[in-house]
Design a protein around this motif. Structure first.
Motif, PDB file in Angstrom:
ATOM      1  N   TYR A   4       0.815  -1.217   0.000  1.00  0.00           N
ATOM      2  CA  TYR A   4       0.000   0.000   0.000  1.00  0.00           C
ATOM      3  C   TYR A   4       0.848   1.267   0.000  1.00  0.00           C
ATOM      4  N   GLY A   5       1.898   1.293  -0.762  1.00  0.00           N
ATOM      5  CA  GLY A   5       2.729   2.489  -0.841  1.00  0.00           C
ATOM      6  C   GLY A   5       3.739   2.618   0.283  1.00  0.00           C
ATOM      7  N   ILE A   6       3.916   1.574   1.064  1.00  0.00           N
ATOM      8  CA  ILE A   6       4.825   1.627   2.199  1.00  0.00           C
ATOM      9  C   ILE A   6       6.223   1.240   1.736  1.00  0.00           C
ATOM     10  N   THR A   7       7.205   1.983   2.157  1.00  0.00           N
ATOM     11  CA  THR A   7       8.581   1.649   1.812  1.00  0.00           C
ATOM     12  C   THR A   7       9.096   0.588   2.764  1.00  0.00           C
ATOM     13  N   ALA A   8      10.281   0.071   2.483  1.00  0.00           N
ATOM     14  CA  ALA A   8      10.876  -0.980   3.318  1.00  0.00           C
ATOM     15  C   ALA A   8      11.058  -0.517   4.752  1.00  0.00           C
ATOM     16  N   ALA A   9      11.273   0.758   4.960  1.00  0.00           N
ATOM     17  CA  ALA A   9      11.480   1.284   6.310  1.00  0.00           C
ATOM     18  C   ALA A   9      10.156   1.585   7.010  1.00  0.00           C
ATOM     19  N   ASN A  10       9.031   1.229   6.380  1.00  0.00           N
ATOM     20  CA  ASN A  10       7.708   1.462   6.934  1.00  0.00           C
ATOM     21  C   ASN A  10       7.411   2.949   7.133  1.00  0.00           C
ATOM     22  N   THR A  11       7.927   3.751   6.229  1.00  0.00           N
ATOM     23  CA  THR A  11       7.607   5.168   6.232  1.00  0.00           C
ATOM     24  C   THR A  11       7.024   5.524   4.880  1.00  0.00           C
ATOM     25  N   ARG A  12       6.300   6.608   4.823  1.00  0.00           N
ATOM     26  CA  ARG A  12       5.659   7.021   3.581  1.00  0.00           C
ATOM     27  C   ARG A  12       5.729   8.524   3.479  1.00  0.00           C
ATOM     28  N   ARG A  13       6.186   9.013   2.320  1.00  0.00           N
ATOM     29  CA  ARG A  13       6.218  10.455   2.098  1.00  0.00           C
ATOM     30  C   ARG A  13       4.856  10.890   1.588  1.00  0.00           C
ATOM     31  N   VAL A  14       4.256  11.820   2.285  1.00  0.00           N
ATOM     32  CA  VAL A  14       2.985  12.413   1.880  1.00  0.00           C
ATOM     33  C   VAL A  14       3.223  13.897   1.785  1.00  0.00           C
ATOM     34  N   PHE A  17       5.914  15.694   3.871  1.00  0.00           N
ATOM     35  CA  PHE A  17       6.088  15.096   5.189  1.00  0.00           C
ATOM     36  C   PHE A  17       6.386  13.601   5.060  1.00  0.00           C
ATOM     37  N   THR A  18       7.149  13.079   6.007  1.00  0.00           N
ATOM     38  CA  THR A  18       7.395  11.643   6.089  1.00  0.00           C
ATOM     39  C   THR A  18       6.584  11.112   7.256  1.00  0.00           C
ATOM     40  N   ILE A  19       5.780  10.089   6.987  1.00  0.00           N
ATOM     41  CA  ILE A  19       4.925   9.510   8.015  1.00  0.00           C
ATOM     42  C   ILE A  19       5.482   8.142   8.404  1.00  0.00           C
ATOM     43  N   ASP A  20       5.625   7.921   9.707  1.00  0.00           N
ATOM     44  CA  ASP A  20       5.997   6.601  10.209  1.00  0.00           C
ATOM     45  C   ASP A  20       4.712   5.802  10.358  1.00  0.00           C
ATOM     46  N   LEU A  21       4.552   4.777   9.545  1.00  0.00           N
ATOM     47  CA  LEU A  21       3.309   4.015   9.533  1.00  0.00           C
ATOM     48  C   LEU A  21       3.175   3.055  10.711  1.00  0.00           C
ATOM     49  N   HIS A  22       4.244   2.823  11.450  1.00  0.00           N
ATOM     50  CA  HIS A  22       4.170   1.906  12.599  1.00  0.00           C
ATOM     51  C   HIS A  22       3.198   2.415  13.656  1.00  0.00           C
ATOM     52  N   GLY A  23       3.172   3.710  13.880  1.00  0.00           N
ATOM     53  CA  GLY A  23       2.352   4.265  14.955  1.00  0.00           C
ATOM     54  C   GLY A  23       0.930   4.599  14.549  1.00  0.00           C
ATOM     55  N   LEU A  24       0.560   4.355  13.302  1.00  0.00           N
ATOM     56  CA  LEU A  24      -0.773   4.721  12.842  1.00  0.00           C
ATOM     57  C   LEU A  24      -1.803   3.651  13.174  1.00  0.00           C
ATOM     58  N   THR A  25      -3.017   4.098  13.384  1.00  0.00           N
ATOM     59  CA  THR A  25      -4.123   3.170  13.571  1.00  0.00           C
ATOM     60  C   THR A  25      -4.474   2.562  12.224  1.00  0.00           C
ATOM     61  N   PRO A  26      -5.187   1.444  12.210  1.00  0.00           N
ATOM     62  CA  PRO A  26      -5.621   0.882  10.926  1.00  0.00           C
ATOM     63  C   PRO A  26      -6.425   1.883  10.087  1.00  0.00           C
ATOM     64  N   GLU A  27      -7.232   2.698  10.737  1.00  0.00           N
ATOM     65  CA  GLU A  27      -8.018   3.700  10.016  1.00  0.00           C
ATOM     66  C   GLU A  27      -7.108   4.734   9.348  1.00  0.00           C
ATOM     67  N   ASP A  28      -6.060   5.156  10.055  1.00  0.00           N
ATOM     68  CA  ASP A  28      -5.127   6.124   9.486  1.00  0.00           C
ATOM     69  C   ASP A  28      -4.326   5.508   8.339  1.00  0.00           C
ATOM     70  N   LYS A  29      -3.938   4.234   8.477  1.00  0.00           N
ATOM     71  CA  LYS A  29      -3.235   3.551   7.385  1.00  0.00           C
ATOM     72  C   LYS A  29      -4.128   3.450   6.156  1.00  0.00           C
ATOM     73  N   GLU A  30      -5.402   3.189   6.376  1.00  0.00           N
ATOM     74  CA  GLU A  30      -6.350   3.121   5.264  1.00  0.00           C
ATOM     75  C   GLU A  30      -6.480   4.483   4.590  1.00  0.00           C
ATOM     76  N   TYR A  31      -6.478   5.551   5.377  1.00  0.00           N
ATOM     77  CA  TYR A  31      -6.533   6.901   4.818  1.00  0.00           C
ATOM     78  C   TYR A  31      -5.313   7.165   3.928  1.00  0.00           C
ATOM     79  N   VAL A  32      -4.135   6.763   4.386  1.00  0.00           N
ATOM     80  CA  VAL A  32      -2.908   6.938   3.597  1.00  0.00           C
ATOM     81  C   VAL A  32      -3.000   6.126   2.309  1.00  0.00           C
TER      82      VAL A  32
END
Length: 89
Positions: A4-14, A17-32
């Motif tokens: 879902y657009g996640i890099t190997a480091a589990n971060t995503r540039r939006v 901004f760089t977002i660390d996807l580890h700390g996101l809720t499932p709802e926030d990951k779905e939004y990304v």
């Protein structure tokens, strides 16, 4: 494993901004994930030969009669390739 657009480091540039996807809720990951799909503007586009080529490689590799490539949005599934069957979105 789904990326879902996640890099190997589990971060995503939006945007810038760089977002660390580890700390996101499932709802926030779905939004990304949905934001990524919107950015690609893939919904409502025609099938493309490249996607048919990729589906054909998978179909041959796994010896299956059918293969498809789809993008799942909030309210729809958009098929970029459908090999071996015919159905609409």
């Amino acid at each position: 494993m789904k990326y879902y657009g996640i890099t190997a480091a589990n971060t995503r540039r939006v945007n810038s901004f760089t977002i660390d996807l580890h700390g996101l809720t499932p709802e926030d990951k779905e939004y990304v994930r949905l934001s990524d799909l919107d950015a690609y503007q893939i919904f409502g586009t025609d099938p493309e030969p490249l996607f048919d080529d990729l589906a054909e490689i998978v179909r041959i590799r796994f010896d299956t009669p059918m293969a498809f490539i789809s993008f799942v949005g909030r309210d729809t599934v958009h098929f970029k390739s459908k090999l071996g069957f015919d159905f609409s979105e």
